[in-house]
Scaffold this active site. Structure first.
Site, PDB file in Angstrom:
ATOM      1  N   HIS A 370       4.950 -13.167   1.480  1.00 15.88           N
ATOM      2  CA  HIS A 370       5.623 -11.876   0.729  1.00 15.88           C
ATOM      3  C   HIS A 370       6.920 -11.587   1.251  1.00 15.88           C
ATOM      4  CE1 HIS A 370       2.542 -10.583  -2.268  1.00 15.88           C
ATOM      5  NE2 HIS A 370       1.763 -11.058  -1.175  1.00 15.88           N
ATOM      6  N   LYS A 561      11.069   3.363  -4.626  1.00 17.73           N
ATOM      7  CA  LYS A 561      10.408   2.282  -3.834  1.00 17.73           C
ATOM      8  C   LYS A 561      10.218   2.852  -2.436  1.00 17.73           C
ATOM      9  CE  LYS A 561      13.844  -0.128  -5.169  1.00 17.73           C
ATOM     10  NZ  LYS A 561      13.452  -1.556  -5.710  1.00 17.73           N
ATOM     11  N   ARG A 562       9.572   1.901  -1.714  1.00 15.82           N
ATOM     12  CA  ARG A 562       9.470   2.447  -0.094  1.00 15.82           C
ATOM     13  C   ARG A 562      10.955   2.773   0.237  1.00 15.82           C
ATOM     14  NH1 ARG A 562       4.454   2.218   2.408  1.00 15.82           N
ATOM     15  NH2 ARG A 562       5.589   2.714   4.313  1.00 15.82           N
ATOM     16  N   LYS A 567      16.394  -1.864   1.516  1.00 21.99           N
ATOM     17  CA  LYS A 567      16.520  -1.494   0.133  1.00 21.99           C
ATOM     18  C   LYS A 567      17.848  -0.855  -0.339  1.00 21.99           C
ATOM     19  CE  LYS A 567      11.503  -1.816  -0.408  1.00 21.99           C
ATOM     20  NZ  LYS A 567      11.314  -2.303  -1.671  1.00 21.99           N
ATOM     21  N   THR A 669       8.690  -5.613  -7.717  1.00 17.65           N
ATOM     22  CA  THR A 669       7.944  -5.460  -9.091  1.00 17.65           C
ATOM     23  C   THR A 669       8.441  -4.191  -9.897  1.00 17.65           C
ATOM     24  OG1 THR A 669       6.193  -4.568  -7.823  1.00 17.65           O
ATOM     25  CG2 THR A 669       6.166  -6.764  -8.509  1.00 17.65           C
ATOM     26  N   LYS A 673       8.867  -3.169 -14.018  1.00 12.60           N
ATOM     27  CA  LYS A 673       8.460  -2.058 -14.480  1.00 12.60           C
ATOM     28  C   LYS A 673       9.517  -1.103 -15.410  1.00 12.60           C
ATOM     29  CE  LYS A 673       5.416  -1.368 -10.621  1.00 12.60           C
ATOM     30  NZ  LYS A 673       5.267  -0.932  -9.252  1.00 12.60           N
TER      31      LYS A 673
END
Ligand SMILES: *Cc1c(COP(=O)(O)O)cnc(C)c1O
Length: 829
Positions: A370, A561-562, A567, A669, A673
């Site tokens: 991952h 998101k986290r 990110k 992901t 969505k």
């Protein structure tokens, strides 16, 4: 839970009911006999429990039938081994999948029961951190829907992911006691109990036939007790099992102290062993090198293997059949101690010889990687294994010895290769590289998006790709359309079904039939009205929860998101501050009003990510209260991001922020969505963004920034963030304001370290390099938003192009390319 918008669109499509038991009667019975209340005294929580029990009953018969069906077919089983399952709430999902949703709605309306209120009483089952755990939950839904004989195996944490509160702008963690009121979905199985050994010592002996054997003795044992949760597939044809293990103290262990008369000590030790399944580690991208974490891993692996072999042995005597009857998928390296554990079982307990055991093991296991980020790759100190799992360490040494012999044979003289590829890292105080163990012990290794797999092959696992050609394959992630469209967005689901039928719910490819409606004015109008209604209901939730009034006509710009530096929530915030400065410099200008929504948790020990949360909230505080800014810009931090919150926000999003530094996000992901719910994506060429672009078309997605090749080039040439600082006046202003305390007048130096890490600190994630292109891309988005028809056209094309990203497609690929399993469906009745 948010009230869903009252549109005129038809309700989402629950599967047709297959059961004739009157729901209403069953519910009344449960309220009386399971909950012990009547209509006069029942609280919303009582109604939730009555509803849950009623729904569970509907699943149970089909569940038993499914298990018998698999048993009678002697089907090959899939065991999905995962430390995390991020399930969220279950009630609506179960009602819809079993086909009782409409009946339940009707009954609630007739009885004057507030279904929303009851639903909101269900805790969000957060036995996972983020994407990896949510993937496991989507996979369970798809495997059940496809009728695959599969089991989820994991840990029944007493405390899941912490609850996040924002206090004075800072993240504060609170324990998640999700089991406080009991869990109506699970079946405790006190009789399904296995001992799990730790510590102790090894005794070698010679068998009568003269071979060397091992006993692992004087161990400290913990018992693993099973809790089963039914997982209904859509249409209710198959109901699979998720089996989670809870730690119980072993009776023998207690007895020793009880017999010595040391009652208090016995009870204390009982608590200590039960601590094993107490809490989920809340770190998603850093490996937690703690003893308790290793013990959690072995605890659930050992119990799961004992359980799997018990099932196998009921029908089969010969272990050579194991790979034909069992596929074990390792969700990341967390369960990879299963490889030496199965070796130990075959060698020490069943006396197979090494080669035969190894052949069985490698044909049984497969591993999903991952992440490429070094800090997330698990390694365990040899000394810790030596103490905790001494026999496993021996077996790992032997696996490595034989593996390195093979490598040496093929690559004579290449000692550097041996050092790089070894399962043991000899340079950092001797550690076990769990990813190397997982690759060597698996027949297939998969990445989770094309680019991620390519990078695996080219970078961290290049040696393995050469040594085992064809072992590393790609299977791009997906999401279940049941939860993420049909349940989360009834308005859009209804609109789609009205135009193309409801086949998309199980065959998401059929969304491509929407392509022809993209330019249809009437459809565009309906599509925009659904989005508007969703935005209004989110605005209502935000006002109720946070007291912030947002403009439902503004562009909803969403990054959920986290919280992690890679990110790049900070890059998004730099855009916010840029807009703020532009509005203040030119207040009268006609602009597209924006609401920028953030949500996400930071690991409790990740100080920098927590400081960035504080920064977002400090900026929000200034921006939201500036009279010059007014309705043109609002910043909202929605606390406690979880599956429930995601399902509230996603249907209301106009713009999806997927802006990680190229090469850092394995797949993502959340990107899927949001696009599935009609948001346009602004993103880098990273993870599944690339495949989303390929599916929806380059013109219908906003791509910006450096790609992976450019990232590699710029970093190898010696990246100098100061060049960008000096090269863009607006960027410099943003950095100076944040660094000098414009948004933190109470503590002007608060954010200095954040800015310093980007300038003097080298800007690891290249925010400054991507800033200019990002801002320019955001301007194009504003321009498009002024043209609602054109915006709608592109958004519709996004929905239409998302067929590939169903987790049903993902699971079919696993079934075909890795597991070699087929559906075992009920004959049509
Ligand atoms: C989908 C999801 C994630 C993963 O989001 P990414 O944007 O892919 O990181 C994390 N947490 C929750 C609750 C989710 O539903």
């Amino acid at each position: 839970m948010a009230k869903k918008p009252a549109t005129t669109e038809p309700s989402p499509q629950p599967a047709k009911s297959t059961d004739s038991v009157p729901f209403c009667q069953a519910l009344a019975n449960h309220l009386t006999y399971s909950v012990g209340k009547d209509h006069y005294t029942a609280t919303p929580r009582d109604w939730f429990f009555a509803l849950a029990h009623t729904t569970r009953d509907q699943m149970t018969a089909r569940w038993m039938e499914t298990m018998r069906r698999y048993y009678e077919a002697d089907a090959k089983r899939i065991y999905y081994m995962s430390m995390e399952f991020l399930i969220g709430r279950t009630l609506t999902n179960s009602l819809m999948n079993m086909g009782h949703y409409d009946e339940c709605l009707k009954m609630a309306a007739e009885a004057g029961l507030d279904l929303e209120q009851a639903r909101a009483m269900e805790p969000d089952a957060a036995l996972g951190n983020g994407g990896l755990g949510r993937l496991a939950a989507c996979f369970l839904d798809s495997m059940a829907t496809l009728g695959l004989p599969s089991y989820g195996y994991g840990i029944r944490y007493e405390y899941g992911m912490f609850n996040q509160r924002i206090e004075n702008g800072w993240q504060v963690e609170h324990p998640d006691s999700w089991l406080r009121y009991g869990n109506p979905w699970e079946f405790p199985r006190p009789e399904v109990l296995y001992p799990v050994k730790f510590y102790g010592r090894l005794v070698e002996y010679t068998s009568e036939a003269g071979s060397l054997r091992h006993h692992w003795v004087d161990t400290e044992d913990v018992m693993a007790m099973a809790y089963d949760t039914p997982i209904p597939g859509y249409g209710g044809k198959s109901v699979n099992n998720m089996r989670l293990w809870a730690a119980k103290s072993s009776r023998d262990f207690d007895l020793k102290y009880f017999n010595e008369g040391n009652y208090i000590k016995a009870v204390e030790d009982k608590n200590e062993s039960e601590n094993l399944s107490k809490v989920l580690y809340p770190d998603d991208t850093t490996a937690m090198g703690r003893e308790l974490r290793l013990k959690q891993q072995y605890f659930f692996v050992s119990a799961s293997l004992q359980d799997m072999l018990y099932r196998f042995n009921k029908f089969h005597k010969n272990f050579d059949e194991l790979p034909d009857k069992v596929a074990m998928q390792l969700n990341d390296t967390h369960p990879s101690i299963a490889i030496p554990e199965l070796m130990r079982i075959l060698l020490d307990l069943n006396h197979l010889d090494w080669d035969r055991a190894w052949d069985i093991v490698t044909r049984t296991f497969s591993y999903t990687n991952h992440t490429l980020m070094p800090e997330a790759l698990e390694t365990w100190p040899v000394s810790l294994l030596e103490k905790t799992l001494p026999r496993h360490l021996q077996i790992i040494y032997e696996i490595n010895h034989l593996f390195l012999n093979d490598v040496r044979h093929q690559n004579p003289g290449d000692t550097e290769l041996l050092k790089r590829i070894s399962i043991i890292d000899e340079d950092n105080g001797r550690r076990i590289r769990m990813a190397h163990l997982a690759i060597v012990g698996s027949h297939q290794v998969n990445g989770v998006a094309q680019i991620h797999t390519e990078l695996m092959r080219q970078t961290i696992f290049a040696d393995f790709d050469r040594f085992y050609p064809g072992k590393i394959i790609n299977i791009t992630n997906g999401i279940t359309p049941r939860r993420w469209l049909n349940q989360a967005n009834p308005g859009l689901a209804g609109l789609i079904t009205e135009h193309i039928g409801d086949g998309w719910i199980t065959h998401l490819d059929q969304l491509s039939k929407l392509n022809k409606f993209a330019t249809d004015k009437a459809f565009q109008g309906k599509f925009l009205r659904v989005k508007q209604a969703n935005k209004e209901s989110l605005a209502k939730v935000i006002e109720e929860k946070l007291g912030i009034k947002i403009n439902p006509a503004s562009l909803f710009d969403v990054q959920i998101k986290r919280m992690h530096e890679y990110k790049r929530q900070l890059l998004n915030l730099f855009h916010v501050v840029t807009l703020y400065n532009r509005i203040r410099a030119n207040p009268g200008e006609n602009r597209v009003p924006r609401t920028v929504i953030f949500s996400g948790k930071a690991a409790p020990g990740y100080a920098r990510a927590k400081l960035i949360i504080k920064l977002i909230n400090d900026v929000a505080d200034i921006v939201n209260h500036d009279p010059v800014i007014g309705d043109q810009l609002k910043v909202v931090y929605i606390p406690n991001y979880d599956v429930t919150t995601a399902a509230e926000i996603i249907p209301a999003a106009d713009l999806s922020e997927q802006i990680s530094t190229a090469g850092t996000e394995a797949s993502g992901t959340g990107n899927m969505k949001l696009a599935l719910n009609g948001a346009l994506t602004i993103g880098t060429l990273d993870g599944a963004n690339i495949e989303i672009r390929d599916e929806v078309g380059t013109d219908n997605i906003f791509i910006f920034g450096l790609n992976t090749a450019e990232v590699a080039e710029i970093t190898s040439k010696g990246y100098n963030p100061w060049d960008y600082y000096h090269g863009n006046q607006e960027l410099r202003q943003v950095l100076d304001m944040i660094g000098s305390g414009y948004f933190s007048p109470d503590e002007p130096e608060r954010f200095r370290p954040v800015i310093d890490s980007l300038t003097a600190g080298g800007d690891q994630y290249l925010l400054l390099a991507d800033y200019t292109d990002y801002i320019a891309c955001q301007e194009k988005i504003d321009a498009l938003y002024r043209n609602p028809a054109e915006w709608a056209r592109k958004a519709i094309l996004n929905v239409a192009g998302m067929g590939k990203f169903s987790s049903d497609r993902t699971i079919r690929e696993y079934a075909e390319n890795i597991w070699g399993v087929k559906s075992v469906l009920r004959p049509e009745v």
